[in-house]
Design an enzyme around this catalytic site. Structure first.
Site, PDB file in Angstrom:
ATOM      1  N   THR A 136       0.844  -1.202   0.000  1.00  0.00           N
ATOM      2  CA  THR A 136       0.000   0.000   0.000  1.00  0.00           C
ATOM      3  C   THR A 136       0.878   1.250   0.000  1.00  0.00           C
ATOM      4  O   THR A 136       2.048   1.193   0.415  1.00  0.00           O
ATOM      5  CB  THR A 136      -0.897  -0.001   1.259  1.00  0.00           C
ATOM      6  N   ASP A 137       0.293   2.379  -0.410  1.00  0.00           N
ATOM      7  CA  ASP A 137       1.040   3.649  -0.328  1.00  0.00           C
ATOM      8  C   ASP A 137       1.195   4.112   1.117  1.00  0.00           C
ATOM      9  O   ASP A 137       2.033   4.968   1.415  1.00  0.00           O
ATOM     10  CB  ASP A 137       0.365   4.738  -1.180  1.00  0.00           C
ATOM     11  N   LYS A 166       1.953  -3.664   7.394  1.00  0.00           N
ATOM     12  CA  LYS A 166       2.193  -3.849   5.959  1.00  0.00           C
ATOM     13  C   LYS A 166       3.667  -3.569   5.638  1.00  0.00           C
ATOM     14  O   LYS A 166       4.286  -4.272   4.829  1.00  0.00           O
ATOM     15  CB  LYS A 166       1.299  -2.905   5.134  1.00  0.00           C
TER      16      LYS A 166
HETATM   17  P1  NAD Z   1     -10.141  -6.672   2.263  1.00  0.00           P
HETATM   18  O1  NAD Z   1     -10.071  -6.423   3.726  1.00  0.00           O
HETATM   19  O2  NAD Z   1     -11.366  -6.280   1.514  1.00  0.00           O
HETATM   20  O3  NAD Z   1      -9.906  -8.230   1.949  1.00  0.00           O
HETATM   21  C1  NAD Z   1      -8.907  -8.963   2.598  1.00  0.00           C
HETATM   22  C2  NAD Z   1      -9.160 -10.442   2.269  1.00  0.00           C
HETATM   23  O4  NAD Z   1      -8.103 -11.211   2.879  1.00  0.00           O
HETATM   24  C3  NAD Z   1     -10.483 -10.984   2.824  1.00  0.00           C
HETATM   25  O5  NAD Z   1     -11.126 -11.779   1.853  1.00  0.00           O
HETATM   26  C4  NAD Z   1     -10.048 -11.836   4.022  1.00  0.00           C
HETATM   27  O6  NAD Z   1     -10.932 -12.908   4.287  1.00  0.00           O
HETATM   28  C5  NAD Z   1      -8.687 -12.322   3.558  1.00  0.00           C
HETATM   29  N1  NAD Z   1      -7.792 -12.683   4.663  1.00  0.00           N
HETATM   30  C6  NAD Z   1      -7.520 -11.948   5.775  1.00  0.00           C
HETATM   31  N2  NAD Z   1      -6.657 -12.606   6.549  1.00  0.00           N
HETATM   32  C7  NAD Z   1      -6.346 -13.769   5.924  1.00  0.00           C
HETATM   33  C8  NAD Z   1      -5.499 -14.853   6.218  1.00  0.00           C
HETATM   34  N3  NAD Z   1      -4.768 -14.880   7.345  1.00  0.00           N
HETATM   35  N4  NAD Z   1      -5.428 -15.885   5.344  1.00  0.00           N
HETATM   36  C9  NAD Z   1      -6.160 -15.867   4.203  1.00  0.00           C
HETATM   37  N5  NAD Z   1      -6.994 -14.867   3.873  1.00  0.00           N
HETATM   38  C10 NAD Z   1      -7.089 -13.824   4.722  1.00  0.00           C
HETATM   39  O7  NAD Z   1      -8.855  -5.964   1.658  1.00  0.00           O
HETATM   40  P2  NAD Z   1      -8.686  -5.181   0.266  1.00  0.00           P
HETATM   41  O8  NAD Z   1      -9.133  -3.794   0.440  1.00  0.00           O
HETATM   42  O9  NAD Z   1      -9.212  -6.022  -0.821  1.00  0.00           O
HETATM   43  O10 NAD Z   1      -7.083  -5.152   0.191  1.00  0.00           O
HETATM   44  C11 NAD Z   1      -6.370  -6.240  -0.387  1.00  0.00           C
HETATM   45  C12 NAD Z   1      -4.882  -5.955  -0.285  1.00  0.00           C
HETATM   46  O11 NAD Z   1      -4.594  -4.728  -0.944  1.00  0.00           O
HETATM   47  C13 NAD Z   1      -4.401  -5.780   1.154  1.00  0.00           C
HETATM   48  O12 NAD Z   1      -3.133  -6.378   1.255  1.00  0.00           O
HETATM   49  C14 NAD Z   1      -4.300  -4.273   1.334  1.00  0.00           C
HETATM   50  O13 NAD Z   1      -3.307  -3.946   2.261  1.00  0.00           O
HETATM   51  C15 NAD Z   1      -3.912  -3.832  -0.068  1.00  0.00           C
HETATM   52  N6  NAD Z   1      -4.331  -2.480  -0.478  1.00  0.00           N
HETATM   53  C16 NAD Z   1      -5.636  -2.080  -0.339  1.00  0.00           C
HETATM   54  C17 NAD Z   1      -6.017  -0.820  -0.813  1.00  0.00           C
HETATM   55  C18 NAD Z   1      -7.442  -0.337  -0.688  1.00  0.00           C
HETATM   56  O14 NAD Z   1      -7.707   0.841  -0.983  1.00  0.00           O
HETATM   57  N7  NAD Z   1      -8.402  -1.177  -0.305  1.00  0.00           N
HETATM   58  C19 NAD Z   1      -5.080   0.019  -1.422  1.00  0.00           C
HETATM   59  C20 NAD Z   1      -3.755  -0.430  -1.545  1.00  0.00           C
HETATM   60  C21 NAD Z   1      -3.398  -1.683  -1.084  1.00  0.00           C
HETATM   61  O1  DAU Z   2      -4.031   4.258   0.715  1.00  0.00           O
HETATM   62  C1  DAU Z   2      -4.329   2.897   0.602  1.00  0.00           C
HETATM   63  C2  DAU Z   2      -5.162   2.464   1.776  1.00  0.00           C
HETATM   64  O2  DAU Z   2      -6.460   2.997   1.581  1.00  0.00           O
HETATM   65  C3  DAU Z   2      -5.216   0.947   1.945  1.00  0.00           C
HETATM   66  O3  DAU Z   2      -3.923   0.474   2.248  1.00  0.00           O
HETATM   67  C4  DAU Z   2      -6.188   0.566   3.074  1.00  0.00           C
HETATM   68  O4  DAU Z   2      -6.304  -0.843   3.141  1.00  0.00           O
HETATM   69  C5  DAU Z   2      -7.534   1.172   2.746  1.00  0.00           C
HETATM   70  O5  DAU Z   2      -8.453   0.875   3.779  1.00  0.00           O
HETATM   71  C6  DAU Z   2      -7.417   2.690   2.572  1.00  0.00           C
HETATM   72  O6  DAU Z   2      -7.070   3.321   3.822  1.00  0.00           O
HETATM   73  P1  DAU Z   2      -7.727   4.727   4.274  1.00  0.00           P
HETATM   74  O7  DAU Z   2      -7.612   4.829   5.736  1.00  0.00           O
HETATM   75  O8  DAU Z   2      -7.210   5.845   3.453  1.00  0.00           O
HETATM   76  O9  DAU Z   2      -9.262   4.429   3.798  1.00  0.00           O
HETATM   77  P2  DAU Z   2     -10.670   4.737   4.507  1.00  0.00           P
HETATM   78  O10 DAU Z   2     -11.722   4.471   3.485  1.00  0.00           O
HETATM   79  O11 DAU Z   2     -10.778   4.053   5.825  1.00  0.00           O
HETATM   80  O12 DAU Z   2     -10.601   6.299   4.762  1.00  0.00           O
HETATM   81  C7  DAU Z   2     -10.431   7.212   3.687  1.00  0.00           C
HETATM   82  C8  DAU Z   2     -10.376   8.619   4.276  1.00  0.00           C
HETATM   83  O13 DAU Z   2     -11.686   8.928   4.790  1.00  0.00           O
HETATM   84  C9  DAU Z   2      -9.434   8.761   5.443  1.00  0.00           C
HETATM   85  O14 DAU Z   2      -8.856  10.060   5.403  1.00  0.00           O
HETATM   86  C10 DAU Z   2     -10.319   8.626   6.671  1.00  0.00           C
HETATM   87  C11 DAU Z   2     -11.637   9.219   6.200  1.00  0.00           C
HETATM   88  N1  DAU Z   2     -12.858   8.639   6.797  1.00  0.00           N
HETATM   89  C12 DAU Z   2     -12.990   7.275   6.816  1.00  0.00           C
HETATM   90  C13 DAU Z   2     -14.122   6.683   7.365  1.00  0.00           C
HETATM   91  C14 DAU Z   2     -14.254   5.178   7.418  1.00  0.00           C
HETATM   92  C15 DAU Z   2     -13.861   9.460   7.283  1.00  0.00           C
HETATM   93  O15 DAU Z   2     -13.744  10.703   7.234  1.00  0.00           O
HETATM   94  N2  DAU Z   2     -14.981   8.872   7.823  1.00  0.00           N
HETATM   95  C16 DAU Z   2     -15.140   7.524   7.895  1.00  0.00           C
HETATM   96  O16 DAU Z   2     -16.182   7.071   8.448  1.00  0.00           O
END
Ligand code: NAD
Ligand code: DAU
Length: 359
Positions: A136-137, A166
């Site tokens: 992740t960033d 991470k």
């Molecule tokens: P998510 O939380 O939606 O999904 C995570 C998945 O991993 C789930 O299906 C969960 O059941 C599975 N999991 C958790 N622990 C496990 C384990 N021990 N063994 C096997 N499976 C397991 O997450 P996401 O938002 O899809 O993110 C996926 C990846 O991308 C993560 O590594 C996260 O750090 C990275 N990432 C997410 C974002 C974002 O904006 N969502 C951005 C950049 C990077």
């Molecule tokens: O940047 C990549 C990351 O983005 C991933 O690595 C993470 O897995 C992913 O969850 C996400 O993290 P953030 O913390 O940036 O995402 P989130 O959607 O939780 O929050 C986005 C922004 O919105 C952050 O500044 C917090 C704010 N926020 C979030 C929630 C849940 C609110 O203001 N209100 C809220 O209820």
């Protein structure tokens, strides 16, 4: 066959859909099915006779070494893409145990088993194999408004238990390449949004709360900035890195779509006003509620994806405006999916996180 871990989560499930559309190679999805993992996100595949021939699901933990050893020996994958993680910053602040366990300890166990598997491959199998780690960033920490966007050379400075866990896993991946020659690739993507996003994260949470007449919680002053990427663009970038990324390298992924949280929430409200107007004729904006800030809240993320663009020719296709319209439309059309995954655990989390959140 490739193995995808965490394929029942938000990005993993989108990636499996994308992979099966773009490739002939089958995929095995290894997922523990935590609260964030939902097989309903993959129901289209299970329902399609042709697609399901190229897809297999195994429920399991990436830290279960016996299971991993068995699967690797049986499947002989050409690649493994590790999405599995605990991913929600707020949950890591409420309690980091699962983050340390999955993101660090279980990732170590995964690397150990992949290393053992890799060591007994033939020379040609070794040169084809890749371990792609999805980071992740957030490992780079927080930027001020005047700072240049993160490049791959930016110093690590994780600020939350989530990003610290991470970062630890990234260091392990790096070490397994450097020490054991494991052919790793690591990607650092900015905030994703799109279909199948669990409604604990800002964008789907705001859409759902708006539709249910609930407050739209904005942390602090709402001026924190995130760099949003439509999830399909992320999936295409992962395929590009897997196919042509240089072994041992890291690649940033982002589409230059920085927005303040208030801009994001206002945009969602405006789209809902257009696509699903409130019965009382008022704007959804009236539901916005400023709440207590997230402890240690990173101010700004911004990704410089020049390396990925110039080396691998990847470009984001969606702007924030096109992507968010698709996303809001998807949620309006897929309320049944949201209802089906908003379990008791989800309700408990929402109460604990927001009940006393007034700023
Ligand atoms: P998510 O939380 O939606 O999904 C995570 C998945 O991993 C789930 O299906 C969960 O059941 C599975 N999991 C958790 N622990 C496990 C384990 N021990 N063994 C096997 N499976 C397991 O997450 P996401 O938002 O899809 O993110 C996926 C990846 O991308 C993560 O590594 C996260 O750090 C990275 N990432 C997410 C974002 C974002 O904006 N969502 C951005 C950049 C990077
Ligand atoms: O940047 C990549 C990351 O983005 C991933 O690595 C993470 O897995 C992913 O969850 C996400 O993290 P953030 O913390 O940036 O995402 P989130 O959607 O939780 O929050 C986005 C922004 O919105 C952050 O500044 C917090 C704010 N926020 C979030 C929630 C849940 C609110 O203001 N209100 C809220 O209820």
């Amino acid at each position: 066959m490739i193995i995808v871990t965490g394929g029942a989560g938000f990005i993993g499930s989108n990636f499996i859909h994308d992979w099966l559309r773009a490739n002939h190679e089958p995929v095995l999805n290894l997922d523990k099915l935590t609260y964030a993992g939902n097989l309903k996100s993959l129901a289209n595949i299970e329902a399609d006779e042709a697609l399901k021939l190229r897809y297999r699901f195994v429920r399991g933990d990436i830290g279960d070494r016996t299971l991993l050893a068995t699967l690797l020996a049986e499947i002989k994958p050409t690649a493994m893409i590790n999405f599995a993680a605990e991913s929600h910053v707020d949950r890591s602040i409420a309690g980091a145990d699962e983050f340390i366990q999955t993101n660090i300890v279980s990732t170590f166990n995964l690397l150990e088993e992949v290393r053992a598997y890799f060591s007994q491959l033939s020379a040609s199998e070794k040169s084809a194999f890749r371990f792609l780690h999805i980071s992740t960033d957030e490992v780079y920490g927080s930027l001020s408004e005047a700072d240049a966007a993160f490049t791959e050379r930016h110093q690590y400075a994780p600020n939350s238990p989530y990003s610290a866990s991470k970062a630890a896993s990234d260091h392990l991946v790096r070490a397994y390449h450097h020490t054991y020659g494991l052919p790793t690739l690591t990607t650092h993507c900015s905030n994703n949004y799109g279909p199948y996003h669990f409604p604990e994260k800002l964008i789907p949470l705001v859409i759902q709360n708006a539709l249910h007449g609930k407050p739209l919680p904005v942390y602090g002053d709402g001026q924190n900035i995130r760099d949003w990427l439509y999830v399909a663009d992320h999936c295409a970038a992962i395929r590009a890195v897997l196919a042509n990324g240089r072994v041992g390298e890291t690649y940033n992924i982002g589409g230059r779509n920085e927005r303040t949280n208030m801009e994001v929430v206002n945009t969602i409200c405006a789209l809902l006003d257009e696509l699903k107007p409130r019965p009382d004729g008022q704007s959804y904006i009236t539901q916005i509620s400023f709440v207590k800030d997230r402890p240690g809240h990173d101010r700004r993320y911004a990704i410089d994806a020049s390396k990925l663009e110039s080396e691998l020719g990847w470009r984001a296709h969606e702007t924030f405006e096109t992507g968010i319209r698709k996303t809001v439309s998807w949620y309006l059309a897929n309320q049944a999916w949201v209802e089906s995954i908003s379990s008791g655990e989800y309700q408990t989390w929402m109460r604990a996180q927001y009940e006393n959140a007034a700023s």
